[in-house]
Motif scaffolding. Structure first.
Motif, PDB file in Angstrom:
ATOM      1  N   GLU A  12      13.728  35.853  26.467  1.00 16.84           N
ATOM      2  CA  GLU A  12      13.215  35.072  27.470  1.00 16.84           C
ATOM      3  C   GLU A  12      12.839  35.730  28.684  1.00 16.84           C
ATOM      4  OE1 GLU A  12      15.392  31.537  27.558  1.00 16.84           O
ATOM      5  OE2 GLU A  12      14.394  30.806  29.336  1.00 16.84           O
ATOM      6  N   GLU A  46      16.723  29.435  16.897  1.00 14.09           N
ATOM      7  CA  GLU A  46      16.739  29.843  18.371  1.00 14.09           C
ATOM      8  C   GLU A  46      17.206  28.724  19.362  1.00 14.09           C
ATOM      9  OE1 GLU A  46      12.519  29.766  19.964  1.00 14.09           O
ATOM     10  OE2 GLU A  46      11.935  28.677  18.234  1.00 14.09           O
ATOM     11  N   PRO A  47      17.909  29.129  20.435  1.00 11.20           N
ATOM     12  CA  PRO A  47      18.321  28.501  21.659  1.00 11.20           C
ATOM     13  C   PRO A  47      17.181  27.622  22.245  1.00 11.20           C
ATOM     14  CG  PRO A  47      18.345  30.585  22.356  1.00 11.20           C
ATOM     15  CD  PRO A  47      17.718  30.653  20.684  1.00 11.20           C
ATOM     16  N   PRO A  48      17.522  26.492  22.794  1.00 11.88           N
ATOM     17  CA  PRO A  48      16.448  25.656  23.433  1.00 11.88           C
ATOM     18  C   PRO A  48      15.799  26.273  24.677  1.00 11.88           C
ATOM     19  CG  PRO A  48      18.750  24.826  24.032  1.00 11.88           C
ATOM     20  CD  PRO A  48      18.821  25.851  22.881  1.00 11.88           C
ATOM     21  N   LEU A  49      14.494  25.924  24.597  1.00  7.65           N
ATOM     22  CA  LEU A  49      13.600  26.609  25.659  1.00  7.65           C
ATOM     23  C   LEU A  49      13.811  26.159  27.140  1.00  7.65           C
ATOM     24  CD1 LEU A  49      11.621  29.047  26.115  1.00  7.65           C
ATOM     25  CD2 LEU A  49       9.962  27.544  25.677  1.00  7.65           C
ATOM     26  N   ASP A  50      14.317  26.733  28.038  1.00  6.13           N
ATOM     27  CA  ASP A  50      14.300  26.078  29.196  1.00  6.13           C
ATOM     28  C   ASP A  50      13.386  26.833  30.123  1.00  6.13           C
ATOM     29  OD1 ASP A  50      15.068  24.906  31.505  1.00  6.13           O
ATOM     30  OD2 ASP A  50      16.755  26.279  32.036  1.00  6.13           O
ATOM     31  N   PHE A  51      12.083  26.437  29.794  1.00  5.62           N
ATOM     32  CA  PHE A  51      11.016  27.097  30.581  1.00  5.62           C
ATOM     33  C   PHE A  51      10.290  26.109  31.655  1.00  5.62           C
ATOM     34  CE2 PHE A  51       6.482  28.111  30.707  1.00  5.62           C
ATOM     35  CZ  PHE A  51       6.435  29.257  31.382  1.00  5.62           C
ATOM     36  N   TRP A  65      18.241  37.046  22.433  1.00  2.00           N
ATOM     37  CA  TRP A  65      17.281  35.976  23.111  1.00  2.00           C
ATOM     38  C   TRP A  65      17.170  35.798  24.551  1.00  2.00           C
ATOM     39  CZ3 TRP A  65      14.171  33.110  20.213  1.00  2.00           C
ATOM     40  CH2 TRP A  65      14.465  33.194  18.913  1.00  2.00           C
ATOM     41  N   MET A 106       4.257  36.013  33.745  1.00  2.00           N
ATOM     42  CA  MET A 106       3.891  36.113  35.267  1.00  2.00           C
ATOM     43  C   MET A 106       2.693  37.128  35.401  1.00  2.00           C
ATOM     44  SD  MET A 106       6.341  37.407  38.127  1.00  2.00           S
ATOM     45  CE  MET A 106       7.581  36.089  37.844  1.00  2.00           C
ATOM     46  N   ALA A 149       0.730  28.201  29.301  1.00  2.00           N
ATOM     47  CA  ALA A 149       2.197  28.813  29.432  1.00  2.00           C
ATOM     48  C   ALA A 149       3.127  27.899  28.588  1.00  2.00           C
ATOM     49  CB  ALA A 149       2.669  29.082  30.844  1.00  2.00           C
ATOM     50  N   PRO A 191       7.034  25.906  34.087  1.00  2.00           N
ATOM     51  CA  PRO A 191       5.943  26.749  34.486  1.00  2.00           C
ATOM     52  C   PRO A 191       5.804  26.684  36.013  1.00  2.00           C
ATOM     53  CG  PRO A 191       5.256  24.867  33.023  1.00  2.00           C
ATOM     54  CD  PRO A 191       6.667  24.962  33.096  1.00  2.00           C
ATOM     55  N   ASP A 192       6.192  25.578  36.577  1.00  7.31           N
ATOM     56  CA  ASP A 192       5.929  25.498  38.070  1.00  7.31           C
ATOM     57  C   ASP A 192       6.791  26.530  38.730  1.00  7.31           C
ATOM     58  OD1 ASP A 192       4.193  23.456  38.067  1.00  7.31           O
ATOM     59  OD2 ASP A 192       5.735  21.972  37.774  1.00  7.31           O
ATOM     60  N   LEU A 244       7.906  29.472  37.559  1.00  6.17           N
ATOM     61  CA  LEU A 244       7.088  30.743  37.312  1.00  6.17           C
ATOM     62  C   LEU A 244       5.922  30.937  37.993  1.00  6.17           C
ATOM     63  CD1 LEU A 244       7.100  33.108  34.618  1.00  6.17           C
ATOM     64  CD2 LEU A 244       4.996  31.849  34.189  1.00  6.17           C
ATOM     65  N   ILE A 245       5.039  29.807  38.363  1.00  4.27           N
ATOM     66  CA  ILE A 245       3.819  30.110  39.294  1.00  4.27           C
ATOM     67  C   ILE A 245       4.400  30.240  40.618  1.00  4.27           C
ATOM     68  CG2 ILE A 245       2.076  28.889  40.256  1.00  4.27           C
ATOM     69  CD1 ILE A 245       1.519  27.386  37.361  1.00  4.27           C
ATOM     70  N   GLN A 279       9.043  35.507  30.127  1.00  2.78           N
ATOM     71  CA  GLN A 279       8.913  35.262  31.451  1.00  2.78           C
ATOM     72  C   GLN A 279       8.097  36.319  32.262  1.00  2.78           C
ATOM     73  OE1 GLN A 279      10.295  32.505  33.559  1.00  2.78           O
ATOM     74  NE2 GLN A 279      11.822  31.679  32.206  1.00  2.78           N
ATOM     75  N   VAL A 295       5.533  37.001  44.355  1.00  3.40           N
ATOM     76  CA  VAL A 295       5.305  38.385  44.198  1.00  3.40           C
ATOM     77  C   VAL A 295       3.772  38.826  44.625  1.00  3.40           C
ATOM     78  CG1 VAL A 295       4.681  39.926  42.165  1.00  3.40           C
ATOM     79  CG2 VAL A 295       6.693  38.413  42.012  1.00  3.40           C
ATOM     80  N   ARG A 296       2.979  38.028  44.431  1.00  4.60           N
ATOM     81  CA  ARG A 296       1.422  38.329  44.744  1.00  4.60           C
ATOM     82  C   ARG A 296       1.541  38.497  46.179  1.00  4.60           C
ATOM     83  NH1 ARG A 296      -2.939  34.502  43.080  1.00  4.60           N
ATOM     84  NH2 ARG A 296      -3.101  35.672  41.034  1.00  4.60           N
ATOM     85  N   ARG A 329      -0.984  26.633  33.411  1.00  2.00           N
ATOM     86  CA  ARG A 329       0.295  25.920  32.993  1.00  2.00           C
ATOM     87  C   ARG A 329       0.208  25.548  31.637  1.00  2.00           C
ATOM     88  NH1 ARG A 329      -0.163  23.252  37.293  1.00  2.00           N
ATOM     89  NH2 ARG A 329       1.515  23.878  38.590  1.00  2.00           N
ATOM     90  N   LYS A 361       7.021  31.716  41.618  1.00  2.47           N
ATOM     91  CA  LYS A 361       7.690  33.366  41.711  1.00  2.47           C
ATOM     92  C   LYS A 361       6.469  34.108  41.598  1.00  2.47           C
ATOM     93  CE  LYS A 361      11.351  36.117  39.147  1.00  2.47           C
ATOM     94  NZ  LYS A 361      11.861  35.946  37.930  1.00  2.47           N
ATOM     95  N   ALA A 362       5.540  34.092  40.723  1.00  2.00           N
ATOM     96  CA  ALA A 362       4.431  34.669  40.679  1.00  2.00           C
ATOM     97  C   ALA A 362       3.763  34.915  42.308  1.00  2.00           C
ATOM     98  CB  ALA A 362       3.346  34.292  39.667  1.00  2.00           C
ATOM     99  N   GLU A 363       3.587  33.667  42.842  1.00  2.00           N
ATOM    100  CA  GLU A 363       2.830  33.648  43.894  1.00  2.00           C
ATOM    101  C   GLU A 363       3.403  34.547  45.003  1.00  2.00           C
ATOM    102  OE1 GLU A 363      -0.013  32.646  44.813  1.00  2.00           O
ATOM    103  OE2 GLU A 363      -0.790  31.333  43.052  1.00  2.00           O
ATOM    104  N   ARG A 384       8.254  33.842  22.966  1.00  2.00           N
ATOM    105  CA  ARG A 384       9.840  34.105  23.079  1.00  2.00           C
ATOM    106  C   ARG A 384      10.267  34.653  21.690  1.00  2.00           C
ATOM    107  NH1 ARG A 384      14.905  30.447  24.259  1.00  2.00           N
ATOM    108  NH2 ARG A 384      14.136  29.467  22.630  1.00  2.00           N
ATOM    109  N   TYR A 396      -0.156  35.288  34.752  1.00  2.00           N
ATOM    110  CA  TYR A 396      -0.805  34.600  35.682  1.00  2.00           C
ATOM    111  C   TYR A 396      -1.536  35.227  36.872  1.00  2.00           C
ATOM    112  CZ  TYR A 396      -0.415  31.432  40.005  1.00  2.00           C
ATOM    113  OH  TYR A 396      -0.803  30.794  40.947  1.00  2.00           O
ATOM    114  N   LEU A 397      -0.903  36.650  37.172  1.00  2.00           N
ATOM    115  CA  LEU A 397      -1.685  37.351  38.246  1.00  2.00           C
ATOM    116  C   LEU A 397      -2.874  37.827  37.789  1.00  2.00           C
ATOM    117  CD1 LEU A 397       1.635  39.443  39.311  1.00  2.00           C
ATOM    118  CD2 LEU A 397       0.628  37.650  40.526  1.00  2.00           C
TER     119      LEU A 397
END
Lengths: 178, 257
Positions: free
Chosen positions: A35, B17-22, A31, A43, A13, B24-25, B27-28, A39, B34-35, A10, B30-32, A21, A46-47
């Motif tokens: 993004e 650059e545009p503001p970053l809307d990231f 852009w 990901m 990232a 991590p939770d 993403l995690i 992402q 996928v796993r 975390r 989503k990754a879980e 990015r 993370y895996l």
């Protein structure tokens, strides 16, 4: 994944998302795609985090993943770039500062027009070398090729970029030619 | 355009650059997902592969194990409970056991000699080795006629010869059996020996030796270039040639009663 590892990912990232990015933007010139690439790369990381976080240089690994993700995306047929055959009308930008406009326009042209005309792998070498300020050896590791290949790709990329810049309009070209 | 210009141009290009809307939770999470989906897919794939492999491997394994142990159904030392009640079967076992006992004199390299009674006769199709799938499991009985196989293993692998004994009352086998070479030899004791050979090109695929006795009984021994008990074990020539089969068919130490 253990809580400590998850927390480590975390933190990684959060601190590297923006930089990834930006690099992705220079790869693809968009852009939104940048993004998505960022992402997707995070990901993948993370895996594989259990074996990644023990590496000496996680940043280099992240750049490598991003590059591979972008090259993979480019190979997919449904990701092929659109062909623009029409002329969009010009609109005045009320927020633009005339003093800064010149340099920013030149940079935007450089990225959107000239850099995007450079072949993908040569473009990647240019971005990694001149934006990320990586050495030839580090670029070779990220690209998965020899240092000689990096040098030759750099030379060809620069030639292609200069040729693309030459094609830009005379005012921009006149500023960048030196 | 210098390298410094390029370096500077790239920096300026990402300046707005545009503001970053990231998150991590997110993403995690989503990754879980996928796993877990990938794990489920791998499990299904492995399960499917196991089923497919089993479906293909099991019949092969069964055929091979049967080929390696041609005497699975052997009644070499029958017990009182295993003693067949059918007189034809009893006789078949008895006669084939006598041939099996004499086989080492003809083929000293023979090992693991065993008797496989009442297996299918395939001499009707001498040029085509049968397979386990299309071979019938029992031989239709004919009065006064017994059929059996004597299985053994030589230097090449497991195989068998076939014995057919027909009384004068029974239907004698076709002594030439469609062979390209069929020759009859009159014996000094008044009996006759008929030797038939089937070839595919230069390879000898089947040899049949029939001893026609004075009382009308015929003893026929077949040797094939494959294992007639299961249709496998194809080899270049027959394990026992015409001389060996004749020696067995006319062996005075074997009584055919």
């Amino acid at each position: 994944m253990r809580k400590a590892d998850e927390q480590g990912f975390r933190e990684f990232a959060t601190s590297h998302a923006a930089a990834l990015r930006r690099t992705a933007y220079l790869f693809c010139g968009d852009w939104h795609t940048a993004e998505d690439l960022m992402q997707a790369s995070l990901m993948k990381m993370y895996l594989a985090w259990r074996r990644v976080h023990g590496m000496d240089n996680v940043n280099a690994y992240a750049r490598k993943v991003l590059l591979r993700t972008w090259l993979d995306e480019k190979r997919r047929p449904w990701r092929r770039a659109e062909q623009h055959d029409g002329e969009l009308p010009d609109h005045a930008d009320a927020t633009a500062d005339p003093d800064l406009t010149s340099s920013r326009l030149w940079a935007r042209e450089l990225v959107h027009t000239a850099l995007l005309q450079v072949p993908p792998r040569q473009r990647a070498v240019l971005v990694l070398r001149y934006f990320e300020d990586l050495s030839v050896a580090e670029v070779a590791v990220a690209m998965g090729c020899s240092e000689g290949t990096v040098k030759s790709q750099t030379a060809r990329g620069l030639a292609a970029l200069r040729a693309a810049v030459e094609k830009l309009d005379s005012s921009t070209a006149g500023r960048v030619a030196s | 355009m210098s390298e410094q210009d390029i370096r500077e141009g790239m920096r300026v290009a990402v300046w707005d650059e545009p503001p970053l809307d990231f998150d991590p939770d997110q993403l995690i999470a989503k990754a879980e997902k996928v796993r877990s989906r990938r794990r489920a897919l791998v499990s299904v794939g492995v399960g499917t592969a196991l089923v497919v492999v089993s479906a293909f491997a099991l019949p092969t394994f069964l055929i091979r194990s049967n080929s390696d142990n041609p005497g699975v159904n052997v009644a070499k030392a029958p017990t009182s409970s295993a003693e067949p009640t059918d007189p034809d079967t009893r006789r078949s076992r008895r006669l084939s056991q006598r041939v099996a006992d004499r086989l080492p004199h003809v083929l000293p390299s023979a090992r693991g000699i065993s008797v496989v009674p009442e297996r299918p006769s395939i001499f009707d199709k001498p040029n085509a080795p049968t397979t386990k799938q299309n071979a019938p499991t029992t031989q239709p009985k004919a009065n006064g006629k017994v059929t059996a196989y004597i299985g053994f293993e030589d230097g090449i692998g497991p195989t068998a010869i076939q014995l057919v004994v027909a009384d004068s009352t029974g239907r004698a086998p076709d002594v030439c059996a469609g062979g390209q070479l069929c020759q009859q030899e009159d014996q000094p004791d008044g009996t006759k020996v008929v030797i038939s050979e089937v070839r595919e090109g230069s390879e000898l695929t089947t040899v049949a030796v029939t001893h026609i006795r004075k009382d009308g009984m015929t003893v026929t021994l077949y040797s094939f270039s494959h294992n007639p008990t299961n249709g496998s074990g194809l080899r270049q020539t027959v394990p026992i040639g015409p001389d060996g089969l004749r020696q067995l068919a006319t062996d005075p130490l074997i009584t055919w009663d």
